[in-house]
Design a protein around this motif. Sequence first.
Motif, PDB file in Angstrom:
ATOM      1  N   ILE A 178     -41.616 -22.107 -35.698  1.00 24.39           N
ATOM      2  CA  ILE A 178     -40.731 -21.136 -36.314  1.00 24.39           C
ATOM      3  C   ILE A 178     -39.987 -20.399 -35.206  1.00 24.39           C
ATOM      4  CG2 ILE A 178     -40.569 -19.214 -37.939  1.00 24.39           C
ATOM      5  CD1 ILE A 178     -43.787 -21.213 -37.723  1.00 24.39           C
ATOM      6  N   THR A 179     -38.669 -20.424 -35.270  1.00 24.66           N
ATOM      7  CA  THR A 179     -37.830 -19.835 -34.235  1.00 24.66           C
ATOM      8  C   THR A 179     -37.202 -18.537 -34.733  1.00 24.66           C
ATOM      9  OG1 THR A 179     -35.904 -21.100 -34.979  1.00 24.66           O
ATOM     10  CG2 THR A 179     -37.305 -22.130 -33.320  1.00 24.66           C
ATOM     11  N   GLY A 180     -36.502 -17.855 -33.833  1.00 26.96           N
ATOM     12  CA  GLY A 180     -35.795 -16.642 -34.238  1.00 26.96           C
ATOM     13  C   GLY A 180     -36.494 -15.389 -33.757  1.00 26.96           C
ATOM     14  N   GLY A 181     -36.359 -14.310 -34.527  1.00 28.33           N
ATOM     15  CA  GLY A 181     -36.990 -13.053 -34.149  1.00 28.33           C
ATOM     16  C   GLY A 181     -36.150 -12.262 -33.163  1.00 28.33           C
ATOM     17  N   SER A 182     -36.810 -11.424 -32.387  1.00 29.78           N
ATOM     18  CA  SER A 182     -36.135 -10.525 -31.458  1.00 29.78           C
ATOM     19  C   SER A 182     -37.026 -10.241 -30.266  1.00 29.78           C
ATOM     20  CB  SER A 182     -35.786  -9.204 -32.160  1.00 29.78           C
ATOM     21  OG  SER A 182     -35.394  -8.213 -31.234  1.00 29.78           O
ATOM     22  N   SER A 183     -36.409 -10.074 -29.101  1.00 24.92           N
ATOM     23  CA  SER A 183     -37.160  -9.722 -27.897  1.00 24.92           C
ATOM     24  C   SER A 183     -37.709  -8.300 -27.963  1.00 24.92           C
ATOM     25  CB  SER A 183     -36.259  -9.858 -26.665  1.00 24.92           C
ATOM     26  OG  SER A 183     -35.136  -8.985 -26.764  1.00 24.92           O
ATOM     27  N   VAL A 221     -37.033 -13.992 -39.520  1.00 26.10           N
ATOM     28  CA  VAL A 221     -35.756 -13.674 -40.152  1.00 26.10           C
ATOM     29  C   VAL A 221     -35.478 -12.177 -40.061  1.00 26.10           C
ATOM     30  CG1 VAL A 221     -34.531 -13.570 -42.358  1.00 26.10           C
ATOM     31  CG2 VAL A 221     -35.717 -15.662 -41.692  1.00 26.10           C
ATOM     32  N   ALA A 222     -36.456 -11.369 -40.417  1.00 27.50           N
ATOM     33  CA  ALA A 222     -36.283  -9.916 -40.386  1.00 27.50           C
ATOM     34  C   ALA A 222     -36.073  -9.415 -38.954  1.00 27.50           C
ATOM     35  CB  ALA A 222     -37.482  -9.226 -41.021  1.00 27.50           C
ATOM     36  N   GLY A 223     -36.785  -9.997 -38.015  1.00 21.43           N
ATOM     37  CA  GLY A 223     -36.622  -9.605 -36.621  1.00 21.43           C
ATOM     38  C   GLY A 223     -35.229  -9.893 -36.111  1.00 21.43           C
TER      39      GLY A 223
END
Length: 257
Positions: A178-183, A221-223
């Motif tokens: 699962i990819t995405g999110g935030s640093s 997704v939310a990140g």
Amino acid sequence: MAPSDLLIELRDQKPLVHCMTNYVAMNIAANVVLAAGASPAMVHALEEVDDFTPICSALTLNIGTLSAPWLASMAAAAKAAQAHDIPWVLDPVAHFISGYRKEAAQELLALRPTILRGNASEILALAGEAGAGKGADSGDSVEAAQGAARALAARFGSVVAITGPVDYVTDGTQEARITGGSSLMPQVTALGCAQSALMGAYAATGPAFDAALACLAHFKVAGGAADGLAKGPGSFQMHFLDALAATQPEDLAQVIA
């Protein structure tokens, strides 16, 4: 079940999740579960377990601020969940930092959680491999822990989720990334602990592998959505909660590799 269907079910059913989490995580975990559409309960007294756990849809255990009374409650709750066929999630936070914590994690793991969620260093150490974890922070890559995750899944019959820049989930046979999110996500305290609580809500709505996958996707997704609005960790938390609530079922497939 498709992740989109599980999110629809979660919001329709609003499952009650028995969250035995740590002091640092209680507030954010409750808010995350609520924002996603489920119902949290932060009950931890041993005297309440026999009455309360059986009426819940899921149980989540997090050993972040472990103590002897809490460990007794957690073990009793896990046994009650098993007796009533209630899914449960184990988050073995920093279990390698002391002998006491290591023994506690192994005791709970032996009760065969439905889902085991941790960072790469925690998963490696649970499997008996050397890791580079520092407290609750991982010092190892998700890729380095994938073999350990598959071994744990096969040994305990649990779905194992490793969180990191790219999450990994396996039941020993199936696997997904699962990819995405935030640093910014690692800069908000107890956000990972809150994810374990939400994973319980998802586990109440469908098969364990699908539930873990859907929860991981919801967070990514939310990140990603919050990242575009936040000016730093403080505002990120606010925008993240809003984004959890705003995430649409069809959004989840976008981050699953």
